[in-house]
Design a protein around this motif. Sequence first.
Motif, short mmCIF file in Angstrom:
data_model
loop_
_atom_site.label_atom_id
_atom_site.label_comp_id
_atom_site.label_asym_id
_atom_site.label_seq_id
_atom_site.Cartn_x
_atom_site.Cartn_y
_atom_site.Cartn_z
N LYS A 438 13.50 -4.13 24.49
CA LYS A 438 14.76 -3.73 23.85
C LYS A 438 14.93 -4.34 22.45
CE LYS A 438 18.09 -2.95 27.01
NZ LYS A 438 18.95 -3.60 27.99
N PHE A 439 14.59 -5.60 22.31
CA PHE A 439 14.82 -6.27 21.03
C PHE A 439 13.51 -6.69 20.37
CE2 PHE A 439 18.46 -7.05 23.86
CZ PHE A 439 19.38 -6.27 23.19
N GLN A 440 12.54 -5.80 20.55
CA GLN A 440 11.21 -6.11 20.06
C GLN A 440 11.15 -6.25 18.54
OE1 GLN A 440 8.19 -2.90 20.49
NE2 GLN A 440 7.30 -4.35 21.95
N ASN A 441 10.37 -7.19 18.08
CA ASN A 441 10.12 -7.37 16.65
C ASN A 441 8.61 -7.52 16.47
OD1 ASN A 441 10.37 -7.92 13.92
ND2 ASN A 441 10.79 -10.10 14.26
N ARG A 442 7.95 -6.36 16.45
CA ARG A 442 6.48 -6.37 16.45
C ARG A 442 5.89 -6.98 15.18
NH1 ARG A 442 3.14 -2.62 19.48
NH2 ARG A 442 4.43 -1.25 20.78
N PRO A 443 4.81 -7.72 15.32
CA PRO A 443 4.09 -8.10 14.09
C PRO A 443 3.44 -6.85 13.52
CG PRO A 443 2.91 -8.85 16.06
CD PRO A 443 4.16 -8.20 16.54
N VAL A 444 3.36 -6.77 12.21
CA VAL A 444 2.79 -5.58 11.58
C VAL A 444 1.42 -5.92 11.00
CG1 VAL A 444 3.20 -3.80 9.80
CG2 VAL A 444 5.14 -4.87 10.97
N ALA A 445 0.42 -5.20 11.46
CA ALA A 445 -0.93 -5.45 10.94
C ALA A 445 -1.08 -4.73 9.59
CB ALA A 445 -1.96 -4.93 11.93
N VAL A 446 -1.51 -5.46 8.58
CA VAL A 446 -1.68 -4.85 7.25
C VAL A 446 -3.05 -5.24 6.68
CG1 VAL A 446 0.72 -4.66 6.51
CG2 VAL A 446 -0.47 -6.84 6.22
N PRO A 447 -3.63 -4.36 5.90
CA PRO A 447 -4.86 -4.76 5.20
C PRO A 447 -4.51 -5.79 4.11
CG PRO A 447 -4.18 -2.58 4.51
CD PRO A 447 -3.21 -3.00 5.57
N ASN A 448 -5.50 -6.48 3.65
CA ASN A 448 -5.29 -7.49 2.62
C ASN A 448 -5.23 -6.80 1.26
OD1 ASN A 448 -5.06 -9.81 1.22
ND2 ASN A 448 -7.14 -10.55 1.62
N ASN A 449 -4.12 -6.06 1.06
CA ASN A 449 -4.03 -5.20 -0.12
C ASN A 449 -2.57 -5.13 -0.55
OD1 ASN A 449 -3.13 -2.40 -0.98
ND2 ASN A 449 -5.34 -2.21 -1.32
N MET A 450 -2.31 -5.48 -1.82
CA MET A 450 -0.94 -5.64 -2.26
C MET A 450 -0.12 -4.36 -2.17
SD MET A 450 0.74 -7.66 -5.35
CE MET A 450 0.55 -6.67 -6.77
N GLU A 451 -0.71 -3.22 -2.59
CA GLU A 451 0.05 -1.96 -2.60
C GLU A 451 0.56 -1.62 -1.19
OE1 GLU A 451 1.62 0.01 -4.66
OE2 GLU A 451 1.08 -1.67 -5.95
N THR A 452 -0.37 -1.72 -0.22
CA THR A 452 0.06 -1.39 1.16
C THR A 452 1.12 -2.37 1.65
OG1 THR A 452 -2.33 -1.20 1.41
CG2 THR A 452 -0.99 -0.55 3.30
N ILE A 453 0.95 -3.62 1.30
CA ILE A 453 1.94 -4.62 1.73
C ILE A 453 3.30 -4.30 1.11
CG2 ILE A 453 2.58 -7.08 1.54
CD1 ILE A 453 -0.46 -7.71 1.78
N LEU A 454 3.30 -3.94 -0.18
CA LEU A 454 4.58 -3.60 -0.83
C LEU A 454 5.21 -2.37 -0.19
CD1 LEU A 454 3.75 -4.39 -4.56
CD2 LEU A 454 5.33 -5.63 -3.05
N ASP A 455 4.38 -1.42 0.19
CA ASP A 455 4.88 -0.22 0.88
C ASP A 455 5.61 -0.59 2.16
OD1 ASP A 455 4.23 1.81 -0.69
OD2 ASP A 455 2.47 2.51 0.46
N VAL A 456 4.98 -1.47 2.91
CA VAL A 456 5.61 -1.89 4.18
C VAL A 456 6.93 -2.59 3.90
CG1 VAL A 456 5.35 -3.42 6.18
CG2 VAL A 456 3.39 -2.09 5.39
N ILE A 457 6.94 -3.46 2.87
CA ILE A 457 8.16 -4.22 2.56
C ILE A 457 9.29 -3.27 2.10
CG2 ILE A 457 9.15 -5.95 0.98
CD1 ILE A 457 6.42 -7.37 1.08
N ARG A 458 8.93 -2.25 1.33
CA ARG A 458 9.96 -1.30 0.84
C ARG A 458 10.62 -0.57 2.00
NH1 ARG A 458 5.86 0.38 -2.84
NH2 ARG A 458 5.93 -1.03 -4.62
N LYS A 459 9.86 -0.36 3.05
CA LYS A 459 10.41 0.37 4.21
C LYS A 459 11.24 -0.54 5.13
CE LYS A 459 6.64 3.70 4.48
NZ LYS A 459 5.25 3.49 4.84
N MET A 460 11.34 -1.81 4.74
CA MET A 460 11.92 -2.80 5.64
C MET A 460 13.36 -2.46 6.04
SD MET A 460 11.47 -6.87 5.20
CE MET A 460 12.76 -7.16 4.02
N ARG A 461 14.16 -1.94 5.10
CA ARG A 461 15.56 -1.75 5.47
C ARG A 461 15.89 -0.34 5.87
NH1 ARG A 461 16.44 -5.66 1.24
NH2 ARG A 461 16.14 -7.56 2.40
#
Length: 461
Positions: A438-461
């Motif tokens: 119900k209150f899961q907060n999954r860890p997110v697997a990301v490649p070691n790549n800034m663009e993809t990381i920023l993409d994930v962060i932008r989707k955060m909210r």
Amino acid sequence: MSSDVAFQSSIGAGPSFTYGIDEVLTACPRSGKLLDVQYDWNRVPVPSSLKEFEARWSRRGNPLDFSGVWRFRELLPFAPDNQIVTIGEGQTILQNSPQVARYAGMNTGCLFLQYEGLNPSGSFKDNGMTAASTHARMVGAKVAACASTGNTSASLAIYAGVTGLFKVIVFVGSGKIAYGKLSQALDYGALTLQIEGDFDDALKQVQAVSKEAGIYLCNSVNPFRLEGQKSIMYRVLEGLGWEIPDWIVVPGGNLGNSSAFGKAFIELKQLGLIDRIPRLAVINAAGANTLYELYEKGGLRWNNGSPDEALVDSFYRSMDSENRRAKTLASAIEINRPVNLEKCLRALDACDGVVREVSDEDILDAKAQVGAGGFGCEPASGASVAGAKLLRQQGIIAPSDRVVCILTGHQLKDPSATVHYHAGNGQTGGSGADSAEKFQNRPVAVPNNMETILDVIRKMR
Ligand code: F0G
């Protein structure tokens, strides 16, 4: 303080047998009943109001006044000051939690969390172990032992390690304790026996071994340990400015805490230090629900010290014949034969108590809410919040009641339970490998790549 104001006495109706505090006993040799530590209160200089204890904090350079247990020492006056063993236990916090109140269906401001995980070994057990260690020192014990689902062993081991007063042997069920707790016993230097079987087996064995080998036993059948655990209630009252809450909600395993809380309130009332006693709710995990079965379904009651022993015996007989074993992810309370059953019945009687059972899923959801809106806790502690929520749903707790949930152990005691819950790998009792808790907060697997990381962060909210 002189120690001869204290004595041990058997509980229950019938003749009360008494023993000196220099005797090492875990049950009354004559009646077989559990023992209490009792006091001749007329000879104890108890303050006239609880507020007077506050002055102790200004003298916290004295380790006895720093301790959250011993600064209330007039309320557990069995030891002379120079015998007291303290490692700074009981610096715990009562926190008002609006988030958890919302989750439990309570009004904002009405739900409090008592964080006993802040003790030196990370659980409430230190409140009791400081008292048991003190008694062990008073009687000159050289070796102490306990059976444990993990926290008692961590606590006993830390007291032995820090003080060097005695050696420690801990008995744990093989594969039955969380790694955080096992790692503590090992690190603190205890001889750690992983015995085949569960906690109920380990407790039976350690009792027999201790008797045979003259080892000082530190499980909660030791009445001195429970004296220390009374102080959790003193600190709750202190946290509330000495006002009495409406409810204390506590997980139930071996039922030491609930027994100690009841004794604390009975004594405070007797001493005229409080004018009413809060209600007590003891929460079992559904997979380890002996108290719930006996109290709520079987109607077992304290009955002025004569509980229906035949009912208890027949319950255990059928448990044995069906080989029913305790089973819950809240491993701390995976216990089917609570040794303090009778004392807990006394507490439930004094505190107009109720008992509930909650599922592992509810326990872990409640635990996740404590994590998201508080300091976090281990699974067993989540049972108290899950229990408060259930009692609110059932209309037994009102939204405006003041409720204190006891969080018995630190979140880091059992990190696997937390990671499994959030990572959703199906090991937490939820409905399957890919089901979201119900209150899961999954860890997110990301490649070691800034663009993809920023993409994930932008989707955060
Ligand atoms: N919560 C935690 C975190 C515990 O470790 C325990 C008991 C309980 C609740 C239940 O308390 O026995 O007073 O009803 N743990 C014991 C141990 C049994 O061995 O550490 P209780």
